[in-house]
Design a protein around this motif. Structure first.
Motif, short mmCIF file in Angstrom:
data_model
loop_
_atom_site.label_atom_id
_atom_site.label_comp_id
_atom_site.label_asym_id
_atom_site.label_seq_id
_atom_site.Cartn_x
_atom_site.Cartn_y
_atom_site.Cartn_z
N VAL A 265 0.85 -1.20 0.00
CA VAL A 265 0.00 0.00 0.00
C VAL A 265 0.88 1.25 0.00
N VAL A 266 0.43 2.29 -0.73
CA VAL A 266 1.09 3.60 -0.69
C VAL A 266 0.10 4.60 -0.12
N TYR A 267 0.62 5.73 0.35
CA TYR A 267 -0.30 6.77 0.83
C TYR A 267 0.15 8.14 0.38
N LYS A 268 -0.82 9.03 0.27
CA LYS A 268 -0.58 10.40 -0.20
C LYS A 268 -1.72 11.26 0.30
N PRO A 269 -1.52 12.58 0.31
CA PRO A 269 -2.59 13.46 0.82
C PRO A 269 -3.78 13.51 -0.14
N VAL A 270 -4.96 13.77 0.39
CA VAL A 270 -6.16 13.80 -0.45
C VAL A 270 -6.13 14.96 -1.44
N THR A 271 -5.37 16.00 -1.15
CA THR A 271 -5.23 17.09 -2.11
C THR A 271 -4.04 16.89 -3.05
N GLY A 272 -3.25 15.84 -2.85
CA GLY A 272 -2.08 15.61 -3.69
C GLY A 272 -0.95 16.56 -3.35
N GLY A 273 0.09 16.51 -4.19
CA GLY A 273 1.16 17.48 -4.04
C GLY A 273 2.36 16.97 -3.26
N ALA A 274 2.13 16.36 -2.10
CA ALA A 274 3.27 15.88 -1.31
C ALA A 274 3.71 14.52 -1.84
N SER A 275 4.93 14.13 -1.52
CA SER A 275 5.45 12.91 -2.14
C SER A 275 4.70 11.69 -1.62
N CYS A 276 4.51 10.76 -2.52
CA CYS A 276 3.78 9.54 -2.24
C CYS A 276 4.73 8.56 -1.54
N GLN A 277 4.25 7.90 -0.48
CA GLN A 277 5.12 7.03 0.33
C GLN A 277 4.56 5.62 0.41
N ARG A 278 5.48 4.64 0.68
CA ARG A 278 5.01 3.29 0.95
C ARG A 278 4.56 3.18 2.40
N LEU A 279 3.47 2.46 2.62
CA LEU A 279 3.00 2.18 3.97
C LEU A 279 3.83 1.01 4.51
N THR A 280 4.43 1.20 5.69
CA THR A 280 5.25 0.13 6.26
C THR A 280 4.71 -0.25 7.64
N SER B 237 13.01 5.76 -12.56
CA SER B 237 13.47 6.33 -11.29
C SER B 237 13.60 5.19 -10.30
N ASP B 238 14.49 5.36 -9.33
CA ASP B 238 14.62 4.32 -8.30
C ASP B 238 13.63 4.55 -7.17
N ASP B 239 12.97 5.71 -7.18
CA ASP B 239 12.04 6.01 -6.09
C ASP B 239 10.60 5.73 -6.50
N LEU B 240 9.77 5.54 -5.50
CA LEU B 240 8.33 5.31 -5.76
C LEU B 240 7.75 6.52 -6.48
N GLY C 33 11.81 14.55 -9.24
CA GLY C 33 13.10 14.99 -8.73
C GLY C 33 14.18 13.93 -8.79
N THR C 34 13.81 12.67 -9.04
CA THR C 34 14.84 11.61 -9.06
C THR C 34 14.76 10.79 -10.36
N GLU C 35 14.38 11.45 -11.44
CA GLU C 35 14.29 10.77 -12.73
C GLU C 35 15.68 10.31 -13.18
N THR C 36 15.77 9.06 -13.64
CA THR C 36 17.07 8.59 -14.14
C THR C 36 17.07 8.39 -15.66
N GLY C 37 15.92 8.46 -16.28
CA GLY C 37 15.90 8.32 -17.74
C GLY C 37 14.49 8.39 -18.30
N PHE C 38 14.41 8.78 -19.57
CA PHE C 38 13.13 8.89 -20.28
C PHE C 38 13.15 7.93 -21.47
N GLU C 39 12.08 7.19 -21.62
CA GLU C 39 12.02 6.21 -22.72
C GLU C 39 10.67 6.34 -23.44
N PRO C 40 10.66 7.02 -24.59
CA PRO C 40 9.40 7.17 -25.32
C PRO C 40 8.82 5.79 -25.70
#
Ligand SMILES: Nc1ncnc2c1ncn2[C@@H]1O[C@H](COP(=O)(O)OP(=O)(O)O)[C@@H](O)[C@H]1O
Ligand SMILES: [Mg+2]
Length: 313
Positions: free
Chosen positions: A172-187, A232-235, A239-246
């Motif tokens: 499960v991941v969680y994020k604010p109902v208005t969005g905007g803040a970074s999405c996190q894994r529930l641990t 990206s290595d992050d969920l 800000g942590t993009e490592t590459g773009f692949e069309p």
């Protein structure tokens, strides 16, 4: 003289600067309604049947590109300098005065641009569509009810309901109902009593973690202009993009994203999707004011040119 196009946003903001240049390159005359300079340093008047920028009645505007407009819910950092400081979570410095002034400003600007739309100017995107970005649950409900694949979702303030959802769904991941803040894994660290009790301060969105990779899809009108895997290595890749692949979207998926954009009342969107390892696409959201310059630079996709075509059409 070519068509007159308005841009709503900060005069020095990169997308505003870029679109101004592209549109002027096509012979258009561009007028910037600078949301940062209003009300301190830009005159705007709303009078009877007229909306004036300085003395310019804006009656002959053909279209308006809305880079930034204010949602009816305020941002955390109404004063952007506050967020940079310790204790920067302060909503407003002298909050009751600033909040009132900010609310008046937003109401004015929103009515101003909507009145232009009312009087026949093409607004991209319609101001009404912007609120849906802050109402993430409503957007998910609209998409889900129309048969668009979205993640299994549970937004709640009830710890027991969350615990049951996490049991049922697994990752499960969680994020604010208005969005905007970074999405996190529930641990497991989140699933302890004193942390769960914080849901009593505010509900949050919990979703199944959709496995796979992030895909950003840009749609202008009915045209899918680009679809790109963002590695990206992050969920949350921002800000942590490592590459773009069309990538080439299957026609049914392209249609699905265009339909989702329409359901959200948008003319132009950068949609966030997940591409699962089994090849299925799941839609996370359609953004009303998607940034695109980074993608244009990384992939050469003509998002800017297509948007200019659309504004001038
Ligand atoms: N259910 C999910 N499964 C996997 N990743 C997710 C999920 N929800 C969000 N993310 C990741 O977090 C990012 C931000 O989530 P999003 O729903 O787009 O919210 P925001 O409004 O903050 O942009 C997504 O682009 C994606 O990388
Ligand atoms: Mg997003």
């Amino acid at each position: 003289m070519g068509k007159r196009i308005g841009i709503v946003g900060g005069e020095e903001e990169a997308h505003c600067v870029h679109m101004k240049r592209v549109l002027e390159g096509r012979g258009a005359e561009v007028v910037v309604l600078d949301t940062n300079r209003f009300p301190a340093r830009q005159d705007m008047t709303f009078r009877d049947d007229a909306t004036l920028l300085g003395q310019d009645g804006l009656t002959d505007l053909h279209a308006v590109y809305v880079r930034t407009i204010f949602y009816s819910l305020p941002f955390f950092e109404a004063d952007p300098t506050l967020g940079q400081q310790p204790g920067g979570e302060t909503l407003f410095a002298d909050w009751h005065v600033d909040y009132t002034a900010e609310r008046e400003r937003q109401s004015f600007l929103t009515s101003f641009v909507r009145a232009l739309g009312l009087r026949g100017v093409k607004i991209v995107n319609p101001i009404e569509s912007f609120d849906l970005h802050f109402l993430k649950l409503l957007q998910i409900a609209i998409l889900r009810d129309a048969g668009i694949p979205v993640p299994r979702t549970c937004a709640t303030n009830d710890p027991a309901t969350l615990a049951a959802f996490a049991d049922e769904v697994g990752k499960v991941v969680y994020k604010p109902v208005t969005g905007g803040a970074s999405c996190q894994r529930l641990t497991d660290k989140d699933l302890v009593a004193d942390r769960l009790e914080r849901l009593r301060n505010a509900p949050a969105i919990f979703q199944e973690e959709v496995p796979g990779v992030n895909v950003r899809v840009y749609v202008v009108g009915d045209e899918v202009v680009s679809a790109t895997i963002i590695h990206s290595d992050d969920l949350d890749y921002r800000g942590t993009e490592t590459g773009f692949e069309p990538i080439e979207l299957p026609p049914a998926v392209a249609e699905m994203v265009v339909r989702a954009k329409d359901l959200c009342g948008l003319a132009f969107t950068g949609a966030d999707l997940r591409l699962r390892p089994d090849g299925e696409f799941v839609l996370l959201e359609c953004n009303p004011s998607a940034m695109f310059l980074g993608m244009v630079q990384a992939t050469g996709a003509p998002i800017d040119e297509t948007l200019a075509d659309y504004l001038l059409a």
